[in-house]
Structure formats: C-alpha cells, structure tokens
Design an enzyme around this catalytic site. Structure first.
Site, PDB file in Angstrom:
ATOM      1  CB  SER A 569       9.160   1.296  10.486  1.00  0.00           C
ATOM      2  OG  SER A 569       9.166   2.045   9.304  1.00  0.00           O
ATOM      3  CG  ASP A 655       4.608  -1.387   4.600  1.00  0.00           C
ATOM      4  OD1 ASP A 655       4.490  -0.200   4.244  1.00  0.00           O
ATOM      5  OD2 ASP A 655       5.263  -1.741   5.587  1.00  0.00           O
ATOM      6  CG  HIS A 687       4.474   1.256   7.397  1.00  0.00           C
ATOM      7  ND1 HIS A 687       5.554   0.481   7.047  1.00  0.00           N
ATOM      8  CD2 HIS A 687       4.934   2.138   8.326  1.00  0.00           C
ATOM      9  CE1 HIS A 687       6.626   0.889   7.721  1.00  0.00           C
ATOM     10  NE2 HIS A 687       6.269   1.880   8.512  1.00  0.00           N
TER      11      HIS A 687
END
Length: 723
Positions: A569, A655, A687
């Site tokens: 991320s 996501d 995600h």
C-alpha cells in the site's frame, strides 16, 4: 524462453502547472475493457510460468503454516451483558463461527475455558448459541468480508454486514437471535462499523459517496423500510470521513468527522436516539481530538485526548453538559510520550501511549480519593497512572476487547517477535495479572532459538532511525551476511510494531533475518516522527529506508545480493521509490497493492479517497510546488534505464484504495527498461488480499517462496514439518 506480455502503448497527455506528462498505459484503468482483463490474465499466466519452479516450495510453506496452526480453536470469550462472546474456528473451514454462551451470574468475570480433553469443534462452551457462521454466509462467493457485527444491549438481535466483492461496500442484515431467522431489514451499500443504539430499536450506519468516502450517517428503525431511514449527519467537506459510535457507559452516541489532521465530534444522549447531535468542540484545522465518557464523583465528564498546542497530545476533562467550558488537566503534554488514547470505565481509566518507540498501557483508579478528577492545573489531576511492565526489550501491548462499563478487569494483548499473541486480564483492584491464553504454536517452536534486537541507522541529516530485527541465533552467524527481508511502511502515522507471526517462522527457519525499518512517516517515535515523513518531507521515508538497508549491509547482517525489500500500500510507494533511488542495494523488491502512480491518483478528485489524501501527501492539483515534489519521487514517472532488482507486484482487481492500474502501469514501464518485473492480480479480492484463512496462507506462501528464492536462502533449510 518465456516471453513477458507487452502492454500496448496508447499515449495520454496529462497537463498540470505547465508540465506535460505522456502516460502510455493509462488505458489499463478501464477494468471493464476486455483488452485490460486479457492483459491482466496474460500477466498472471506469465507470473505463474516464471514461478513454476517454486511450486514445491510453496506447497511446503503452506503445509508449514498449516502444521503450526491450531486450526480448531477458540478465542478468549469476552463478556458483554449476560453473555460470553467468542469466535471459534474448525479445521478445514476458511472462516470463523461467531458464538456466545451464558454467564453463570452477575459476578462471573472469569472467562470460561475448555479443558484439554474438550472439543470446541464439537460443541463449543456449555450452552453455546451460534450467532453467525461466516462459512455459511461465504458459501458460493469467491470473496467474503464481515464489516459490521453488533448485538443489541438486551442480547436479542444481531446486526451484521458483509462484502462479497472486495470493494468495501457492505449489506446490513438483522437477525432475531431467539429464532435464528433474519428479519426483513436489509440495507445495501453501507460502510463498515454499523451498530445498535442502546435500546436496540434503532441502528446507525454510514454510507459512502462516489469517491468511496464515508460521508453520511443514517438512523434505521428495525422493521422499517430502508427507504425511509433518517439522515443523521452529512459531511460535505471531501477531506473528512465520518463514523458513528457509542460510549462504553452506553449513555451517549457519537458521530465523528475526521480528516488526517482535524476532527470534530458530535454527542447525543442515548436515551434520545432521534434527537439532535451537539458538537463537542468545533473543528479547527490541525486540531484532533477523541472523546470518552466518564463519571467522576457523580458528574458526567468527557475525557478528551487532543493536540491543541500539544503535538504529542494531552488529556483533559470537561463537563459533559458544557464541553466547551472549563477544562481540567489530567495528563499534560510530554515531548517524549505520544498519548494515543484513553478508555473510561466505572472505576478506572486506561491510557495507551508510546515511549522509546514501544507501545505502553497504564491504569488509574477513579474509585478512590487519590484517583478523583480534580481541578488541578498541572500534573495528572489526581489520576495516578501505573504502567504495566514487561521483561522483553521489544514488545507490543494494547488494550483488548473491554466492552463492559462496570467490569473489574482490563483485557489486554501482548506479543513480541518471540512471544506468540497472549491475552491477559489485569485485575484493577489487586494488580493481579491473569494469563488467559497464548496463541498455540504446534510442533517444535522454541523461543530460546531466536533473538530479537534493535539497531539504529543514522540518516544523512543525522536522524537516528530504529530497526527491529529477529532471527535464529543458531542459523545466523555474526559477520556472515544472511538472506534478509527488510520491511517498511512509513505513512499515516501508522506504526509497524514487533509482533509474532507463525508464517514468518518459515523464513527464520531457513536462516533468514526479518527486519523492520521504522522510517519517518510512521508513528513509532511520536507525532513529530510522522510529520517529518509526509507532504514536502516525504522523501525522508525513502532515504531512511535506504539508510537502514545500508546500515544492515555495513554491519554484515546482510549484503545487497541477499537483501529483499518488502512493503504494501503506502509501503508499496516506499518500495517503488527506493527501487529508483538505490536499486543496487537490493536483490529483490516485493510490493503489495503498491501506491506507485501517486501523482495521477492524487490529481484526480473523482477517484476514490483522493481529496482525503491531500492532508497526507499535499495537493498537487492546486499547488505547483507539491506537484513538482511528487513528480520527483513518483515511482512510475521516475523509472530509468538502470539495472533494477527483481520485482514482484501483487494487486487486487477490486481494490478501492489502491487501484490495480497503478502496479499494472508500473510493471509495464519497468519492462520498457529491461527490468525483471512480475505482476500478480487477484481477480476476486480487495485491498487486504484474498479472504479465507487457507486462501490467505496460500497467497502468503506464494510471496514467501519468491522472497526465499530471490534472497538466496536454502529452499528447505532447517525447516521441518511440525510433529
């Protein structure tokens, strides 16, 4: 020879602040385009082919994860009302089963246990009632996530919300727990975190806007049509998220609106759930605060943790009837301590904070004269906090599930690199610490074989950056470079704390070192540590990570041909940046759901969560300085003709936080300069990756096999399947 897929070039012009950027791969954004899906499929096929030689290792790793895990297990029960609530898992099933069992009486505060010869898979605790079987709810779906789970105060109803796509939009349902049947109530497209009001007559939930931002709070009367639900609060400012909660005392409902740097809380007496919420403190840019209800000497007080002229936060109390009135100081600001939050109970208050880069928990009694909330203008205002202490040099501690207002104990969790997750109850009146459960590790785990320690790297500007390490002391020799994974994140004041991991044992048993670079942008060393790694200081996160890597190389902990970087991320942005800045330092880089095209995303307010992110990264749409700064570090836009380490980018089609298109474009661009880059796209995930524990273990085994291969660790090493 295996030929990688080549994405077609379809140039798109991006023009901002007199700068023109030609993006050849923006067309990959349209996931409804058959050509895009075909390309992602081809990338998956290529990755499968390139990693086929690791199939046996992946299977071995999966069996190790599975063999060390007690698959049929029971969480420590948590008392709420007249019930003990817990979740249990059953061997062979992907998801948990949410259950409850009755307490034996009002003074029953010691959670029940199953004896060694018991079988939690067969019957659970005596008198067990199954509330929700996630396996049944997930049947027929490739993805499943539970986003809300709440039982009414009288124990008669359950609300739960599920997402079966991975896009974090949940459908709420209500179940009658007496019959086990769902009521007609069904509310679609909600955010997570729905809950009942204390009466159980109403439930409160949030919905999201087109940018996936929770922006509206709603009230629903059980039994009514969702179409007539009442809008309680709407937040028009696109920088703010909203959420709803209830105090532990169940006396107040709260609506909180918060950006990355500012919060505003509204309060409503729970006895009047259809009334109007009242602002506690009006929002002021840069001021964050949290609100907790306490009763002191018979008076309703609000405990407020805030950063108004207190960068590391302080604790004050105000009258609930006049929250903007006089304040009483309870815990003043401390430059060396980052106060993270407090929890109030009938007879005591707990505080959670950070000192010296580690989490801490302290408890103060309020049911004695010395623990009263006085009008002291300094010190702790009469609250005498006693810190819980531990022997290990590195650890993580935090309050656990403590839902009851009048409970006599504090549930907390403890872990370290060496100590499996452990649950304790602390008896406030006596100071007794009760060990309730430690995460089972099957087989031959011996913590004495392992060592954890902290190193400090020196950044170019003289800042000392902590590094946490764990390894097997019998497999890692001083002065001999070992295969090493260096993990980093460095954003949103999110701290990566030392904790136990069963899968990680499979790396350590192969002679690998696992290290965490606690770079600026995280929260390990307080709010200033975070401030020094965001917006126009973001490069510090990248250079800190590089300096940590060099420090480990200089110490002969590892060498560049044995060092793999890992992050996901916002940590994936970190990975992309260090790949461009110091490719020579790493043998490989693993980037999970990586934020590697940040400028394109942050420039487009129509994309999910973009405007909210301006407080973290800056606003390149309106500020040319921010635009130029971000363009200078954007991984995609700074790919260059150099020798890159091997790269594995893993993403998810659904996501909503970091769109799959970012790593897809990044890998395509890396291929242009000859990089050995792989892209793996989960087609039914969000995600956080795939759902289901066995599926997650297989995904982890895939990643770990690649890490082991790239770092040059022996594929079997010392690891053996647990007996």
């Amino acid at each position: 020879m295996i030929i990688p897929p080549l994405a077609a070039k379809k140039p798109t012009r991006r023009v901002h602040h007199d700068d023109v950027y030609i993006d050849d791969y923006e067309w990959l954004r349209d996931k409804d385009d058959p050509a895009v899906l075909a390309h992602l499929g081809a990338e998956n096929d290529y990755t499968d082919a390139r990693t086929a030689h690791l199939e046996l290792l992946r299977e071995q790793l999966f069996e190790e994860f599975k063999g060390r895990t007690q698959e049929t297990d029971l969480s420590v029960p948590v008392r709420e009302g007249r019930w003990w609530y817990y979740t249990r898992t059953v061997e062979g099933q992907e998801y948990g089963i949410h259950c409850r069992a009755p307490i034996t009486g009002p003074d029953d505060w010691e959670p029940p246990v199953i004896t060694a010869d018991g079988d939690p898979a067969a019957a659970g605790l005596p008198g067990e009632q199954q509330l929700l079987d996630d396996n049944a709810e997930a049947a027929g779906h490739d993805f499943y996530s539970l986003g809300s789970f709440d039982v009414s105060a009288d124990g008669s109803r359950l609300l739960y919300a599920v997402d079966t796509e991975g896009d974090e939009r949940y459908t709420i349902r209500v179940r009658d727990l007496a019959t086990g049947q769902n009521l007609p109530d069904e509310i679609e497209d909600t955010a997570e975190g729905a809950l009942f009001d204390p009466s159980g007559r109403y439930l409160f939930y949030t919905t999201v806007d087109d940018a996936w931002r929770p922006d509206t709070v709603w009230r629903h009367e059980v039994g009514a049509e969702a179409s007539v639900d009442s809008e309680v609060f709407h937040e028009p400012d696109e920088r703010f998220w909203v959420g709803v909660g209830v105090t532990r005392s169940r006396k107040f409902l709260l609506v909180e609106a918060g950006s990355s740097v500012t919060t505003e809380t509204r309060l409503l007496a729970a006895a009047d759930p259809t009334g109007e919420f009242v602002v506690v403190w009006p929002r002021r840019d840069g001021v964050e605060y949290d609100v907790e209800h306490a009763v002191v000497n018979g008076e309703d007080r609000l405990l407020i943790v805030h950063n108004d002229h207190a960068v590391n936060f302080e604790l004050v109390s105000v009258a609930a009837a006049d929250p903007q009135g006089p304040q009483r100081m309870l815990l003043p600001h401390d430059d060396a301590v980052r106060l993270e939050g407090v929890d109030a109970f009938r007879d005591f208050v707990t505080a959670e904070y950070r000192r010296d880069g580690l989490t801490r928990v302290a408890i103060a009694r309020t049911d004695t004269g010395s623990g009263s909330d006085s009008d002291s203008g300094s010190g702790s205002g009469g609250l005498d906090f006693a810190e819980l202490t531990f022997d290990e040099p590195l650890f993580t501690v935090g309050a656990g599930a403590n839902p009851e207002w009048d409970q006599p104990t504090v549930r907390f969790g403890y872990t370290s690199f060496l100590t499996p997750s452990t649950v304790y109850d602390h008896v406030v009146a006596t100071g007794e610490r009760r060990l309730l459960k430690q995460q089972p590790v099957l087989g031959r785990y011996d913590p004495g074989l392992f060592e954890q320690r902290r190193e400090w790297a020196t950044a170019a500007d003289g800042t000392r950056v902590p590094i946490s390490l764990v390894f097997r002391r019998d497999l890692v020799r001083p002065g001999v470079p070992a295969p090493t994974v260096l993990y980093g994140y460095g954003a949103y004041e999110h701290s990566i704390d030392p904790g136990f991991s069963i899968p990680r044992l499979s790396l350590l048993d192969r002679g690998m070192v696992f290290a965490i670079a606690h770079v600026r942008g995280g929260g390990e060393l307080g709010r200033p540590w975070y401030e020094q790694g965001k917006k126009l200081h973001k490069r510090n996160s990248f250079t800190d990570f590089i300096d940590c890597a060099r420090h480990l190389v200089d110490l002969d902990v590892t060498s560049p041909d044995r060092l793999v970087a890992d992050g996901g991320s916002a940590g994936g942005l970190l990975m992309g940046a260090v790949a461009n800045l110091a490719p020579e330092l790493f043998a490989g880089i693993h980037a999970a759901v990586p934020f590697v095209d940040p400028l394109t995303s942050i420039l487009d307010p129509s994309l999910p969560l973009t405007v909210i992110e301006w407080d973290e990264w800056g606003d390149p749409l309106h500020d040319p300085e921010v635009y130029a700064y971000m363009k200078g570090y954007s991984p995609l836009e700074n790919v260059r003709a150099t020798r890159y380490p091997r790269i594995l980018a893993v993403t998810s089609l659904n996501d909503t936080r970091v769109l799959y298109v970012e790593p897809a474009k990044w890998v395509a661009r890396l291929r242009e300069v000859g990089a050995d880059a792989l892209l793996k796209t989960e087609m039914s995930a969000g995600h956080g990756g795939v759902s289901g524990r066995y599926a997650a273990w297989r995904e982890r085994a895939f990643d770990f096999a690649w890490l082991i291969d790239v770092a040059g660790a022996h594929p079997s090493g010392e690891a053996t399947l647990p007996e």
